[in-house]
Design a protein around this motif. Structure first.
Motif, mmCIF file in Angstrom:
data_model
loop_
_atom_site.group_PDB
_atom_site.id
_atom_site.type_symbol
_atom_site.label_atom_id
_atom_site.label_comp_id
_atom_site.label_asym_id
_atom_site.label_seq_id
_atom_site.Cartn_x
_atom_site.Cartn_y
_atom_site.Cartn_z
ATOM 1 N N UNK A 1 -3.525 9.597 -13.452
ATOM 2 C CA UNK A 1 -3.931 8.329 -14.048
ATOM 3 C C UNK A 1 -5.200 7.811 -13.375
ATOM 4 N N UNK B 1 2.030 5.583 -7.248
ATOM 5 C CA UNK B 1 0.920 5.743 -8.193
ATOM 6 C C UNK B 1 -0.007 6.911 -7.900
ATOM 7 N N UNK B 2 0.001 7.355 -6.655
ATOM 8 C CA UNK B 2 -0.850 8.516 -6.348
ATOM 9 C C UNK B 2 -0.076 9.766 -6.761
ATOM 10 N N UNK B 3 -0.251 10.162 -7.989
ATOM 11 C CA UNK B 3 0.545 11.272 -8.500
ATOM 12 C C UNK B 3 -0.337 12.202 -9.316
ATOM 13 N N UNK C 1 -5.366 5.044 -11.880
ATOM 14 C CA UNK C 1 -4.948 4.481 -10.588
ATOM 15 C C UNK C 1 -4.882 5.569 -9.517
ATOM 16 N N UNK C 2 -4.375 6.738 -9.942
ATOM 17 C CA UNK C 2 -4.281 7.848 -8.982
ATOM 18 C C UNK C 2 -5.681 8.255 -8.533
ATOM 19 N N UNK D 1 -0.244 16.774 -5.415
ATOM 20 C CA UNK D 1 -0.676 15.414 -5.074
ATOM 21 C C UNK D 1 -1.222 15.385 -3.646
ATOM 22 N N UNK E 1 2.326 1.678 -3.350
ATOM 23 C CA UNK E 1 1.336 2.130 -4.331
ATOM 24 C C UNK E 1 1.089 3.629 -4.185
ATOM 25 N N UNK E 2 0.974 4.089 -2.955
ATOM 26 C CA UNK E 2 0.692 5.519 -2.765
ATOM 27 C C UNK E 2 1.882 6.352 -3.212
ATOM 28 N N UNK E 3 3.075 5.906 -2.812
ATOM 29 C CA UNK E 3 4.263 6.658 -3.225
ATOM 30 C C UNK E 3 4.413 6.678 -4.747
ATOM 31 N N UNK F 1 3.669 9.895 3.133
ATOM 32 C CA UNK F 1 4.033 9.214 1.889
ATOM 33 C C UNK F 1 4.187 10.144 0.675
ATOM 34 N N UNK G 1 0.847 -1.195 0.000
ATOM 35 C CA UNK G 1 0.000 0.000 0.000
ATOM 36 C C UNK G 1 0.886 1.251 0.000
ATOM 37 N N UNK G 2 1.910 1.221 0.854
ATOM 38 C CA UNK G 2 2.828 2.371 0.900
ATOM 39 C C UNK G 2 3.455 2.596 -0.476
ATOM 40 N N UNK H 1 -3.834 -3.211 -5.316
ATOM 41 C CA UNK H 1 -2.479 -2.676 -5.477
ATOM 42 C C UNK H 1 -1.425 -3.749 -5.256
ATOM 43 N N UNK I 1 -6.965 5.666 -6.115
ATOM 44 C CA UNK I 1 -6.331 5.797 -4.800
ATOM 45 C C UNK I 1 -6.887 7.007 -4.052
ATOM 46 N N UNK J 1 -1.360 6.319 11.357
ATOM 47 C CA UNK J 1 -0.728 5.856 10.122
ATOM 48 C C UNK J 1 -1.011 4.369 9.913
ATOM 49 N N UNK K 1 -3.278 2.777 6.941
ATOM 50 C CA UNK K 1 -2.808 1.794 5.951
ATOM 51 C C UNK K 1 -3.671 0.542 5.983
ATOM 52 N N UNK L 1 -8.824 -1.423 -0.676
ATOM 53 C CA UNK L 1 -8.287 -1.688 -2.013
ATOM 54 C C UNK L 1 -8.401 -3.166 -2.365
#
Lengths: 484, 180
Positions: free
Chosen positions: B114, A14-16, B116-117, B32, A10-12, B139, A7-8, B178, B120, B163, B167, B174
């Motif tokens: 994207x 893909x979350x962009x 995916x973004x 972001x 993925x966020x680092x 993150x 998960x970490x 992922x 998320x 945190x 998670x 999810x």
């Protein structure tokens, strides 16, 4: 990979969210405009106005033109001489940003290398790989010291020549450093560094002289590359190290003790177990000795620090401090001398100001005024310099107050200046005034008077009953007079 | 790290280049962060706009001992909180699910992201505010737990707990999406 790690990741990864070109440009324009607006709020510097003169006579015009040409020609000549761009510490920090390798060399009085280190620096300013080589003289002086240390980024190998052994640790378990976090050291140069003298020289080469508080040392900067060519008594260069520098190899006939997690189990030799046990015991004595010193229990501090000798160079110094407070000045002088000799041998140079000062005090109290005067004279320049550059007094404070070592106290600039004035009063008998709560211009006059005295007189006169200033109260302690 | 120290120093002395570099370096990560906190790309643009404009104006009085990224991230969080408070007042706290803006009017003007973004970000929006803040600050802005604790005015243990729970929630929501 553990689910949480995924998960970490993925966020680092893909979350962009990325700004599109138009938004990016539009915002940049707004940001720059905002900056200009805020600059306009500040008083602008004015160019001096050029007054035009109209001349009616052609002769006056010609004379004037000739004069202008002459002045212009002279200006070009002088401009060439005077327009050497001024040096700024920022240039050194900028140059250091691109440094990847550091090669540090220390030499003894005979010019022989007595300390050699290689460091690879990562982009974050931290040490990535490291190698240190100690000559036989250092090992003789400090039994148990490694002959060589290599950190290859993952493991740390400690070479023990006299035991014919290499002990390998996981890097997270054991690390060697030159001066702590290099990134922090560079940042400190930018924030607190001071140019002491531009266009000075170092060993016959042109250099800018800079005070670097983090290093507690003067640093000599190459005017061409803007990189430090020396810090204190250590020479610096920035070439890539020879191949194999970071490689952990096992010399013929050496035993390996692998202490990394997951390594095939090997029994540590008896000498290593004994050393580790002794190290732990001494470490505990050191801790207790320092605590005793902080609570002014000097007899207990002396007892504990005697047992801690050898585990930390400060055990020697603070043992001297404990004996000083117990009134055993000869013993105090003995340990301060030991500390001074060890440090000068290890790091070169002739003077260790805080140590010369402590030794001088012990000698003066013991009645040896001649030796005391020599030590006070040795540390006097650094003491005077502290009045302008308070961070120059950091090591004096560290030596005087073990709370700093324990992270329980951080002296303020004003505290360092006030305490240094008190020390100066004790060793010179002079008093040029100074009021921690007074007006800045009055205190400036006092500092200038000290500097003037240093330039024109500089005579030492041990005055143990000198009038001392009250030290500004800091959050962790009661008001006190700075005195040893 | 060293570059940031130098940028802070130059910025305080009025360097345009330093400001431009800070902007280039942190624009996308702050965008972001804002988009993750708001689950709304267009609102994130506004927040980031205000943060950088205000940052540019602060140069003469700028003093910062900590990290540049942490400072900007804190500014983003504060602006997001202000915005959410204002919205709560204006809309009498009607909770509305906001979809990321997938079809902006002009692609050039858009915030690019994207599928995916977007996914998320949607999942992130399901987290309680405090957990979302911690996860995103950690993150996307690389903030230390200690600094997040200061920002949220709670203990570091609480932040680490948020945190961890954050998670866990994300992982269960999810549901393997992922894995790779």
């Amino acid at each position: 990979m553990k689910p949480k790690r995924k998960v970490e990741k993925a966020i680092r990864g893909k979350l962009r969210f990325i700004a599109g070109p138009t938004f990016r440009d539009r915002l940049l324009t707004n940001v720059m405009n905002a900056r200009e607006e805020s600059n306009e709020m500040r008083p602008a510097l004015h160019e001096p106005g050029i007054r035009r003169t109209f001349m009616r006579s052609p002769v006056a015009k010609l004379t004037s033109i000739a004069a202008v040409i002459a002045v212009a020609a002279l200006s070009i000549v002088f401009w060439g001489r005077l327009s050497t761009p001024a040096y700024a510490i920022e240039q050194t920090v900028e140059a250091l940003q691109n440094v990847r390798f550091l090669h540090i060399i220390g030499r003894d009085e005979a010019g022989e290398i007595n300390d050699e280190r290689w460091i690879e620096i990562g982009e974050d300013g931290f040490q990535v790989r490291y190698r240190q080589q100690n000559p036989p003289s250092v090992i003789e002086e400090h039994p148990g010291a490694p002959s060589m240390v290599i950190e290859d980024g993952e493991s740390t190998a400690v070479y023990r020549q006299e035991k014919k052994a290499v002990i390998i640790y996981d890097r997270s378990e054991k690390q060697y450093q030159w001066v702590g976090e290099l990134g922090k050291a560079f940042g400190n140069l930018l924030q607190e560094g001071k140019i002491l003298e531009e266009n000075s020289e170092y060993q016959g080469r042109p250099a800018h002289k800079v005070w670097w508080p983090y290093m507690s040392a003067e640093c000599y900067v190459d005017p061409e590359t803007k990189l430090p060519m020396a810090i204190g008594n250590r020479g610096l260069s920035y070439e890539e190290p020879p191949a194999g520098t970071w490689e952990i190899t096992i010399p013929d006939g050496f035993a390996v003790v692998d202490k990394r997690p997951g390594a095939a189990s090997t029994t540590a030799p008896d000498w290593l177990i004994a050393e580790e046990n002794t190290g732990e015991t001494k470490g505990e004595s050191f801790r207790q000795g320092v605590e005793a010193l902080i609570r002014s229990d000097y007899a207990e501090a002396a007892k504990q620090l005697e047992q801690a000798l050898g585990c930390d160079s400060w055990a020697t110094f603070w043992l001297g401090s404990a004996y000083y407070e117990l009134g055993q000045y000869d013993l105090a002088a003995k340990y301060f001398t030991e500390m001074l000799n060890t440090m000068l041998k290890a790091f070169g140079g002739d003077v260790l100001p805080y140590c010369n000062y402590a030794l001088g005090l012990a000698q003066a109290r013991a009645g040896n005024l001649e030796a005391a005067t020599a030590n006070f004279e040795a540390c006097l320049p650094a003491m005077i310099q502290t009045l302008r550059i308070p961070s120059g007094g950091k090591m004096f404070e560290y030596a005087d107050n073990p709370k700093i070592r324990c992270g329980k106290h951080k002296p303020s600039n004003q505290e360092m200046v006030v305490k240094m004035i008190n020390r100066l009063r004790i060793i010179t008998g002079r008093n040029f005034g100074y009021d921690p709560n007074g007006a800045a211009e009055d205190n400036e006059a006092a500092i200038a008077a000290w500097e003037q005295w240093f330039q024109t007189d500089g005579q030492i006169r041990f005055t143990p009953d000198a009038e001392l200033l009250s030290v500004p109260v800091s959050s962790d302690e009661e008001p006190a007079n700075a005195n040893n | 790290m060293l570059e940031d120290e130098l940028l802070k120093w130059k910025f305080k002395r009025g360097s345009r280049d330093a400001l431009a570099r800070i902007y280039e370096k942190y624009l996308d990560s702050m965008l972001t962060l804002a988009a993750g906190l708001l689950n709304d790309a267009s609102a994130a643009q506004d927040v980031v706009h205000d943060v950088f404009v205000s940052f540019a104006k602060s140069a003469p009085a700028f003093r910062l001992g900590g990290s540049l990224s942490g400072y900007l991230a804190t500014s983003v969080v504060n602006r997001v909180r202000d915005r959410q408070r204002r919205r709560c007042r204006q809309a009498a706290c009607i909770t509305k699910r906001i979809e990321p803006d997938r079809e902006p009017a002009s692609p050039d003007d858009a915030v690019i992201f994207t599928e995916q973004a977007a996914r998320l970000s949607q999942v992130m929006a399901e987290l309680p505010d405090e957990q979302r803040e911690v996860v995103l600050l950690r993150l996307t802005a690389d903030m230390k737990f200690r600094d997040i604790a200061k920002l949220q005015q709670v203990s570091i243990n609480t932040v680490q707990g948020r945190y961890r729970y954050g998670l866990d929630h994300l992982r269960s929501m999810l549901n393997g999406e992922v894995e790779e």
